[in-house]
Design an enzyme around this catalytic site. Structure first.
Site: not given
Length: 279
Positions: A131, A149, A173
């Site tokens: 991460s 987006e 992710h």
């Protein structure tokens, strides 16, 4: 061509399996002598260092690692302490947990501990990041951007990373949080760098030849902007949707390999790939 990296890296897209087969974490543990060598868990990125450190300690112990230490840097002074520097120097593998990647660079960058980390990786210490610990490994890292987006020029913020691997931008992710737009923006702004998006429970294992192999249950996306023929990226009209032509993308699954320096997948016998026990 400038060397991409020195040492071995395992870069995890976050949310790796911690309760089932733990394939990625098993692979992490296989990189060291579990009886004799030291694994250091760096909880610098998280605001819950005790809890996160305890969770990973329990997992790695159950996977057979005998010697485990925790490196927690709460303020920059901690990165100058000889005891913490010694942890890095004596480690065979350093595992950076998730959290906030900017915490890592702001607390460690430019310190003696950072110098020790770079030297240890060059000397053979395995660096593992999940991460936030994945994003921070490159020389340029994404610190914030809009998920799910369309790519826009004003939504992305970037910062220098640890620089353990050159000329790449890593996002994590990836499919789960819809981060294709922000990685495309990062590549448009830095077309000399490959964009690498890594899904959850998925990792790339990078060797000193600047080649990586995918492991885990998801996919890895490599975005190559070197052949971009047009882009509207600039400081002008920052709220516009990003436009760019002739960008290349590769999608890789477990067992697939990629050569970073040559910017292309490594084609091998698919029968051998299918026999990989990690896939």
């Amino acid at each position: 061509m400038e060397e991409k990296l020195k040492g071995n890296l395992i870069i995890i897209g976050g949310a790796e399996d911690k309760k089932g087969e733990k394939e990625i974490l098993k692979e992490v543990c296989s990189k060291i002598d579990k009886e004799n060598e030291k694994l250091v868990i760096a909880t610098i990125a998280t605001e819950l260092p005790k809890e996160v450190g305890a969770e990973y300690t329990d997992i790695f112990k159950k996977l057979g690692v005998k010697n485990i230490d925790i490196l927690d840097i709460a303020q920059r002074d901690d990165a100058c302490r000889e005891s913490n520097i010694a942890l890095i120097k004596n480690a065979s593998l350093v595992f950076f947990t998730g959290g906030d990647q900017l915490r890592i660079t702001s607390l460690v960058g430019g310190t003696p501990l950072y110098d020790a980390l770079k030297q240890s990786v060059e000397n053979g210490c395995v660096f593992v990041g999940t991460s936030a610990g994945a994003s921070v490994v490159s020389d340029t890292m994404i610190i914030t951007g809009e998920d799910e987006e369309s790519p826009k020029k004003w939504t992305l913020k970037m910062s220098p990373g640890l620089g353990l691997i050159k000329d790449v931008i890593i996002d994590q992710h990836f499919a789960q949080r819809g981060r294709i737009g922000r990685l495309l923006t990062g590549v448009a702004e830095n077309p000399e760098s490959l964009g690498i998006g890594i899904d959850e429970d998925t990792a790339i294992m990078v060797n000193p030849k600047a080649e990586f192999q995918v492991i885990g249950s998801g996919a890895v996306y490599v975005i190559d902007g070197s052949s971009i023929s047009y882009t509207n990226v600039s400081e002008q009209y920052p709220e516009e949707v990003l436009s760019m032509f002739d960008i290349k993308m590769h999608v890789l699954k477990c067992g697939d390999k990629f050569a970073l320096s040559e910017r292309h997948p490594i084609k091998e016998d698919k029968q051998e790939e299918n026999e990989d026990s990690r896939c």
